[in-house]
Scaffold this motif. Structure first.
Motif, PDB file in Angstrom:
ATOM      1  N   UNK A   1      10.968   2.564   2.481  1.00 43.68           N
ATOM      2  CA  UNK A   1      10.505   3.824   1.904  1.00 43.68           C
ATOM      3  C   UNK A   1       9.001   3.787   1.731  1.00 43.68           C
ATOM      4  N   UNK A   2       8.424   4.983   1.663  1.00 49.92           N
ATOM      5  CA  UNK A   2       6.993   5.102   1.412  1.00 49.92           C
ATOM      6  C   UNK A   2       6.831   6.078   0.263  1.00 49.92           C
ATOM      7  N   UNK A   3       6.272   5.598  -0.826  1.00 46.92           N
ATOM      8  CA  UNK A   3       6.129   6.442  -1.998  1.00 46.92           C
ATOM      9  C   UNK A   3       7.344   6.328  -2.893  1.00 46.92           C
ATOM     10  N   UNK A   4       7.609   7.386  -3.622  1.00 44.25           N
ATOM     11  CA  UNK A   4       8.569   7.312  -4.709  1.00 44.25           C
ATOM     12  C   UNK A   4       9.909   7.943  -4.357  1.00 44.25           C
TER      13      UNK A   4
ATOM     14  N   UNK B   1       0.797  -1.225   0.000  1.00 44.14           N
ATOM     15  CA  UNK B   1       0.000   0.000   0.000  1.00 44.14           C
ATOM     16  C   UNK B   1       0.825   1.268   0.000  1.00 44.14           C
ATOM     17  N   UNK B   2       2.080   1.203   0.463  1.00 43.67           N
ATOM     18  CA  UNK B   2       2.882   2.423   0.506  1.00 43.67           C
ATOM     19  C   UNK B   2       3.984   2.440  -0.549  1.00 43.67           C
TER      20      UNK B   2
ATOM     21  N   UNK C   1       3.413   2.076   8.121  1.00 48.70           N
ATOM     22  CA  UNK C   1       2.980   2.110   6.721  1.00 48.70           C
ATOM     23  C   UNK C   1       1.459   1.982   6.625  1.00 48.70           C
ATOM     24  N   UNK C   2       0.874   1.178   7.514  1.00 48.66           N
ATOM     25  CA  UNK C   2      -0.594   1.072   7.512  1.00 48.66           C
ATOM     26  C   UNK C   2      -1.220   2.432   7.802  1.00 48.66           C
ATOM     27  N   UNK C   3      -0.619   3.180   8.746  1.00 47.16           N
ATOM     28  CA  UNK C   3      -1.119   4.525   9.064  1.00 47.16           C
ATOM     29  C   UNK C   3      -1.100   5.412   7.833  1.00 47.16           C
TER      30      UNK C   3
ATOM     31  N   UNK D   1      -2.566  -3.860   2.312  1.00 51.95           N
ATOM     32  CA  UNK D   1      -1.683  -4.491   3.277  1.00 51.95           C
ATOM     33  C   UNK D   1      -0.330  -3.809   3.171  1.00 51.95           C
ATOM     34  N   UNK D   2       0.347  -3.725   4.319  1.00 56.77           N
ATOM     35  CA  UNK D   2       1.666  -3.101   4.373  1.00 56.77           C
ATOM     36  C   UNK D   2       2.512  -3.933   5.337  1.00 56.77           C
TER      37      UNK D   2
END
Lengths: 351, 351
Positions: B321-324, B152-153, B180-182, B174-175
């Protein structure tokens, strides 16, 4: 109309082999809104019937097997045009076909195609709805696409070969014996291969100039899945019809992604009634002209009295058949009444 | 226009870890018919780049990684409107993004959305084309259908959550961690679950009143496949984005048939140019208004100088990491030039 209230029918007495199929005295069902009552002249036998018999009676379904019939409309529920009384039809039914009378949704009936008798017409609905649903609704088969059928001489296979080749598709088939391969070719398959040939994948590639096929219809369970993925072209679709006795579908994920494949499976029986009605309309528009022109003919392997339903299941489970088995309730109580109970053109000659 | 003939770019010197990414002096490419030359202001980093680097140079592709950029059109080939010179765009590119200049098919470029800077826009194309292709072209996501995203992230996940929830779909994710769930929930997911929770399947069922989800996008390889089949609703579609390191996809065939599921996978890069152009048109019509209204914002985890491409790959492969990740060629030679190289609105706050 004077209809009997009781009838004899074949029921699944308990879970087991063909011997659990028993004659029983049961009620003639009463059509509800949108339904017709059909006096059965012939009922098709499907592998599903054998699976249902092995599992035994269930609250979810009629204990009378039989998913397709041909016969005459003799009664109807609210909302069905009474002018249809006496109409000769074939129909998909939700169980109950191994009987003298069975209910069908009015919009899952189709007129008996001109030139086909009830025996041949009873062999049509399951295969025709299955072919249409899988190739045109699920796989969205496009003009020019090539097809592979596992089980080329099954009921579905024998119809699919004829229909798809009549519509201009290159059709390939695998079969268990060279005799069955011959039949598949006689029906219009561009080529047919024994799936016991360890290089059937190579032969399909050679036949398609290395391109592979666009859609595979697999009635064999999961046994061919890894080879199916090899033989599919870019963007190919693999559709399963048989749950394969609890087998696991196993394919290399990398190949699925690299080719952009799609793998699915479906059962016809649980499909919503509205969707079956839609398919019926499509079949009437597309398949019925081919049937009436004689370009597609259901292949009937054997026609047995309804009383010999157990024998029909034995033949089905032996795998020693090509095309469909049909039961005829006219010959009750296991009489030795011969085949050909009705006047109709000779069936397609497979020799 | 006076353009340099040579440029420095990051190339994959040989198969290996991040250390095989090297600065090289290479030619500035010349646009052919239908192509534009983009002066790169920012280049997105994708897991695909890491996979390509591990495999090493190949005759099939540019040795310069990078599948998406934002920048300015500075030259064009035959058939491209010269009025586009100077246009600020983001684009899907077929490799070559880790450079100062890169070619793109003109019809795979999209205007920089109003309110987004080049850094954010460079993070868009791969995720946006992937979301569109998978959910709308392959899965044919219908109004009201629910969606589950594994990862998800990830870059695709953070965009998919926003786009699909903006379009009214219930999105679950799911993360790997609760943090990451937050983030997934903050982006609009109706709920998010740790895939380390042994009962995440039960939680998705509870969240959907036992119905399950209609479409799953899985970037995790084949590890969740059997659970995916459990969590899919009738008629559900499972789409894989990652080849999963050679893993086998294994699912119970019976469940596939009983639910009428479809399982597929695809890679964006080999998709035909015409299909990518079609997706670009759809994105402009549907996603661009959401971007310009601020309802969807690319999530940029970190922005690094292009010279630090190896470090970007290390971050990508750490999974932390989260995102790009975005590379900016303005800061050559590994200088410590800070982030925020351009004036733009603050990025979405994930805290």
């Amino acid at each position: 109309v004077s209809l009997p209230q009781r009838q004899s029918a074949i029921v699944i007495a308990r879970a087991g082999g063909p011997e659990v199929l028993e004659w029983r005295d049961v009620a003639v069902p009463v059509p509800r809104a949108g339904e017709v009552l059909i006096e059965v002249q012939a009922a098709g036998v499907n592998r599903h019937d054998c699976n249902q018999r092995r599992r035994g009676p269930s609250a979810a379904h009629s204990d009378i097997p039989g998913l397709e019939v041909a016969g005459t409309i003799v009664d109807m529920g609210h909302g069905v045009d009474r002018a249809r009384l006496g109409e000769a039809v074939c129909a998909l039914v939700d169980g109950g076909g191994y009987a003298h009378y069975v209910l069908a949704c009015a919009d899952q009936t189709l007129p008996l195609p001109a030139g086909l008798g009830a025996t041949a017409a009873a062999a049509l609905p399951e295969a025709a709805f299955t072919v249409w649903h899988n190739f045109f609704e699920l796989a969205r088969l496009a003009p020019g696409e090539a097809v592979l059928l596992h089980g080329g001489t099954s009921g579905v296979g024998t119809l699919a070969i004829q229909v798809l080749s009549a519509l201009g598709h290159a059709v390939y088939a695998t079969c268990g014996t060279s005799a069955k391969c011959e039949v598949a070719r006689a029906l219009g398959a561009r080529d047919a291969f024994s799936y016991r040939d360890p290089d059937w994948v190579g032969r399909v590639h050679a036949a398609t100039q290395g391109r592979g096929v666009d859609v595979i219809l697999d009635m064999s369970g999961a046994q061919h899945s890894a080879h199916d993925v090899q033989v599919l072209a870019q963007g190919g679709r693999l559709l399963h019809l048989s749950p394969g006795n609890g087998a696991e579908l196993r394919v290399p994920l990398r190949a699925v992604l690299a080719k952009g494949l799609s793998i699915g499976g479906s059962l016809l029986r649980p499909l919503a009634a509205q969707r079956k009605a839609l398919i019926a309309r499509e079949l009437r528009r597309t398949l019925w002209p081919l049937l009436e022109a004689g370009r597609v003919r259901p292949v009937v392997h054997q026609c047995l009295p309804l009383a010999q339903a157990a024998e029909a299941h034995r033949v089905m489970e032996s795998g020693q058949l090509m095309g469909k088995l049909v039961l005829v309730p006219g010959a009750q109580a296991g009489a030795d009444r011969p085949m050909g109970l009705e006047a109709q053109p000779p069936q397609r000659n497979l020799a």
